[in-house]
Every structure is written in structure tokens, then in C-alpha cells.
Design a protein around this motif. Structure first.
Motif, PDB file in Angstrom:
ATOM      1  N   ARG A 162      64.323  68.947  90.213  1.00 24.41           N
ATOM      2  CA  ARG A 162      65.066  67.866  90.859  1.00 24.41           C
ATOM      3  C   ARG A 162      64.126  66.746  91.298  1.00 24.41           C
ATOM      4  N   ALA A 212      64.089  62.739  90.335  1.00 27.60           N
ATOM      5  CA  ALA A 212      63.996  61.667  91.330  1.00 27.60           C
ATOM      6  C   ALA A 212      62.788  60.777  91.054  1.00 27.60           C
ATOM      7  N   THR A 263      62.254  56.434  89.730  1.00 27.48           N
ATOM      8  CA  THR A 263      61.404  55.392  90.329  1.00 27.48           C
ATOM      9  C   THR A 263      60.566  54.676  89.273  1.00 27.48           C
ATOM     10  N   LEU A 280      60.662  62.404  98.289  1.00 20.97           N
ATOM     11  CA  LEU A 280      61.296  63.061  97.142  1.00 20.97           C
ATOM     12  C   LEU A 280      62.037  64.314  97.578  1.00 20.97           C
ATOM     13  N   ARG A 336      63.414  64.870 100.422  1.00 25.72           N
ATOM     14  CA  ARG A 336      64.661  64.471 101.095  1.00 25.72           C
ATOM     15  C   ARG A 336      65.738  64.153 100.068  1.00 25.72           C
ATOM     16  N   ILE A 337      65.353  63.468  99.004  1.00 22.05           N
ATOM     17  CA  ILE A 337      66.306  63.159  97.934  1.00 22.05           C
ATOM     18  C   ILE A 337      66.791  64.442  97.280  1.00 22.05           C
ATOM     19  N   GLU A 344      69.326  65.879  99.743  1.00 26.92           N
ATOM     20  CA  GLU A 344      70.512  65.057 100.005  1.00 26.92           C
ATOM     21  C   GLU A 344      71.335  64.768  98.756  1.00 26.92           C
ATOM     22  N   LYS A 345      70.685  64.754  97.600  1.00 28.02           N
ATOM     23  CA  LYS A 345      71.385  64.396  96.373  1.00 28.02           C
ATOM     24  C   LYS A 345      71.317  65.511  95.334  1.00 28.02           C
TER      25      LYS A 345
END
Length: 215
Positions: A105, A109, A113, A154, A156-157, A160-161
Motif C-alpha cells: 500500500r 501511495a 507522488t 505514507l 497515515r495514508i 486512512e485510505k
């Protein structure tokens, strides 16, 4: 015109690790763009895969990857811990996987970027480069920083996602299959698959036919 190709890549694949520095050099030297598309390792994607594999394959894989690493001048050791938790004797792979979901994951992410290839290189260099307990301390954080990214951000992403990242991974795996192969590293240019770390020269040859230029 910049030529683009898709790269299907796994955080458990030693061959993916071994080819990545060459892919970065390829992008620095030529007007080419790599679309990073992380996928889950075959041990996770195909249930029971390692219960059916020829027992001669794992020992050969280790010998071959050590040889390639020596030839390329790269540090190399089988990861400790393994990015995929599994019983090496039985081939059993539990559903609970503490490492590979986070890594894959985060790779998605990072790709979003525009720093995906650098992230793959730095993270895999820690995982396969002989760093024990690569998942602890600041190993991944420092590796991400070398790629120009923040591992905390990263992560956190990743939390959260998770659902949207999983959807991207599933789409990557579907595209990989549609391209005509299941393995990694897999480079796909204009629908043509090039499987394996030793197929970069073939990819370059095909791109030269399509007007590949040096930067």
C-alpha cells in the motif's frame, strides 16, 4: 516524446530488488517514464502456490539471486523477517500478514507522488540488503527519506485510505494478468510483456524501435 512503460513489482521479489537500480539508471539516461504498479507477491495472490511448487525451485532461486547480486555489485541476503509470513516447510501462508500489506500500500501511495521508483529502490535495498529487523526502528523511515518521501506520512495514508489503495493494487494485478504474465518484475510496453530482471535489454531494444532517445 517520452516513452512510458508499466512496472509490476513486488516487495517480496528478490528479482524486483535486483533490477530496480538498473531501471532508475535507465530513466536517468533515456527519455522514458516508469509507471510503478505494485502488486502482492504470488504467495499472497495465489492460495496454496508454495504447496505445489517444485522443491528444487527455492534453492535454485537463492543461488541465482546471490549470483545476480554479486554480478551487479549489490548487497543481498534473504529478508529477516520475510515480508510474507509463511511456513517454509508446508508452504502455508496465513491470512494475517503484518508486513506485506503495509509495504504494498505504501508503494502505491509513493507511486502517486511520482517518486515510486526511488521508493521501491530504497525500501527494497533495506529489505534485501542484509538489514535485520528492517521493519523496526528508523530503517524504513530513513529509506523513504532517501527517496524524498516521509514514511510517517505514507503510513497515515496506508491507514486512512486502505480501501482505495487496495482497489489500486487489485487493478494493478488485473492489468498484470491482462498483459500476459503473473510474475515480477514485469515490464509492459505498449501491451508487450517483458518478464524478469534479465529482460531490461529487450525492453530497451523494443523502445529503440519506437524512437527511444537519450536525455
Amino acid at each position: 516524446m517520452t516513452l512510458e512503460y508499466d512496472l509490476f513489482w513486488s516487495f517480496r521479489s528478490p528479482y524486483s530488488y535486483l533490477v530496480t537500480p538498473r531501471l532508475l539508471a535507465f530513466e536517468r539516461e533515456y527519455d522514458v517514464k516508469c509507471n510503478v504498479r505494485p502488486v502482492y507477491p504470488i504467495a499472497v495472490r495465489i492460495d496454496g502456490f508454495f504447496k505445489q511448487v517444485n522443491p528444487m525451485w527455492p534453492p535454485y532461486l537463492l543461488k541465482d539471486t546471490m549470483r545476480v547480486a554479486e554480478m551487479e555489485g549489490l548487497p543481498y541476503a534473504w529478508p529477516s523477517p520475510d515480508p510474507v509470513r509463511m511456513d517454509m516447510k508446508s508452504g502455508e501462508v496465513p491470512k494475517e500478514q503484518p508486513y506485506i500489506h503495509r509495504l504494498t500500500r505504501a508503494g502505491v501511495a509513493a507511486a502517486e507522488t511520482g517518486q515510486g521508483l526511488a521508493f521501491l529502490k530504497e525500501i527494497s535495498s533495506v529489505i534485501f540488503g542484509g538489514v535485520k529487523n528492517w521493519h523496526e526502528g528508523d530503517h524504513l523511515k530513513e529509506a523513504a527519506a532517501r527517496a524524498g518521501l516521509d514514511m510517517d506520512a505514507l503510513d497515515r495514508i496506508v491507514e486512512e485510505k486502505a480501501d482505495s489503495l487496495e482497489a489500486v493494487i487489485a487493478a494493478n494485478e488485473a492489468a498484470q494478468k491482462a498483459a500476459g504474465h503473473w510474475g515480477v518484475p514485469l515490464m509492459v510496453f505498449e501491451g508487450e510483456p517483458f518478464f524478469g530482471q534479465d529482460r531490461l535489454s529487450h525492453l530497451k531494444w523494443r523502445m529503440e524501435q519506437k524512437g527511444l532517445k537519450r536525455r
